[in-house]
Design an enzyme around this catalytic site. Structure first.
Site, PDB file in Angstrom:
ATOM      1  N   CYS A   1      -0.010   5.142   1.697  1.00 43.81           N
ATOM      2  CA  CYS A   1       0.043   3.772   1.194  1.00 43.81           C
ATOM      3  C   CYS A   1      -1.280   3.387   0.540  1.00 43.81           C
ATOM      4  O   CYS A   1      -1.375   2.363  -0.130  1.00 43.81           O
ATOM      5  CB  CYS A   1       0.418   2.779   2.291  1.00 43.81           C
ATOM      6  SG  CYS A   1      -0.924   2.318   3.376  1.00 43.81           S
TER       7      CYS A   1
ATOM      8  N   ASP B   1      -4.108   2.471   1.878  1.00 45.40           N
ATOM      9  CA  ASP B   1      -4.992   1.563   2.608  1.00 45.40           C
ATOM     10  C   ASP B   1      -5.467   2.225   3.894  1.00 45.40           C
ATOM     11  O   ASP B   1      -4.661   2.568   4.759  1.00 45.40           O
ATOM     12  CB  ASP B   1      -4.263   0.255   2.967  1.00 45.40           C
ATOM     13  CG  ASP B   1      -3.909  -0.548   1.722  1.00 45.40           C
ATOM     14  OD1 ASP B   1      -4.732  -0.603   0.793  1.00 45.40           O
ATOM     15  OD2 ASP B   1      -2.804  -1.116   1.682  1.00 45.40           O
TER      16      ASP B   1
ATOM     17  N   CYS C   1      -6.622  -1.930  -1.344  1.00 45.11           N
ATOM     18  CA  CYS C   1      -6.513  -3.011  -2.319  1.00 45.11           C
ATOM     19  C   CYS C   1      -7.332  -4.228  -1.890  1.00 45.11           C
ATOM     20  O   CYS C   1      -7.884  -4.267  -0.786  1.00 45.11           O
ATOM     21  CB  CYS C   1      -5.042  -3.396  -2.471  1.00 45.11           C
ATOM     22  SG  CYS C   1      -4.350  -4.124  -0.979  1.00 45.11           S
TER      23      CYS C   1
ATOM     24  N   CYS D   1      -1.153  -5.392   5.108  1.00 41.90           N
ATOM     25  CA  CYS D   1      -2.611  -5.278   5.172  1.00 41.90           C
ATOM     26  C   CYS D   1      -3.153  -6.008   6.395  1.00 41.90           C
ATOM     27  O   CYS D   1      -4.081  -5.536   7.053  1.00 41.90           O
ATOM     28  CB  CYS D   1      -3.263  -5.853   3.918  1.00 41.90           C
ATOM     29  SG  CYS D   1      -2.873  -4.942   2.418  1.00 41.90           S
TER      30      CYS D   1
END
Length: 142
Positions: A34, A36, A59, A103
């Site tokens: 992903c 992250d 991000c 997140c």
């Protein structure tokens, strides 16, 4: 995708970035799939999180949630830090787009992973205290 001013501020000026070389607990969560990955470092004295630093590869929302999460647990007791929820992080940032909620889940998991490591280093089974630290469940959203 619209981000709140709070998210933009924590992305542009993240708090507590870096690492603690003699950390009492270090946790890393996320996966390369992903994109992250969060690493959190804790300095704990007498049950209080005296210092916390993070390094996040991801991000803007991942960086903002890491920054906010560290701000929310700094100076708090371990018990208070364990109560940190992804929902509280999102509220503190005044919202996140639905596609970026994962997140905030990662930020919560990073705190728990670092606390798990802290207890493991003390020779204490972290599971009854911290619970299980999951991987990024929501990463399949991408």
């Amino acid at each position: 995708m619209l981000y709140t001013e709070k998210v933009m501020d924590h992305f542009a000026n993240p708090r507590n970035v870096g690492e603690i070389t003699d950390a009492d607990g270090v946790g890393e969560v996320g996966n390369a799939k992903c994109g992250d990955i969060m690493k959190m470092y804790l300095k704990i004295k007498n049950g209080v999180i005296e210092d916390v630093k993070f390094k996040t590869f991801g991000c803007g929302a991942a960086i903002a949630t890491s920054s906010m999460a560290t701000e929310m647990i700094k100076g708090k007791t371990i018990g208070e830090a364990l109560k940190l929820s992804n929902k509280a992080v999102v509220e503190a940032l005044e919202g996140l787009p639905p596609a970026k909620i994962h997140c905030s889940v990662l930020a919560e998991q990073a705190v728990k992973a670092a606390l798990s490591d802290y207890y493991t280093r003390l020779g204490v089974d972290p599971t009854p205290i911290v619970g299980t630290v999951g991987d990024c469940e929501a990463c399949h959203v991408h």
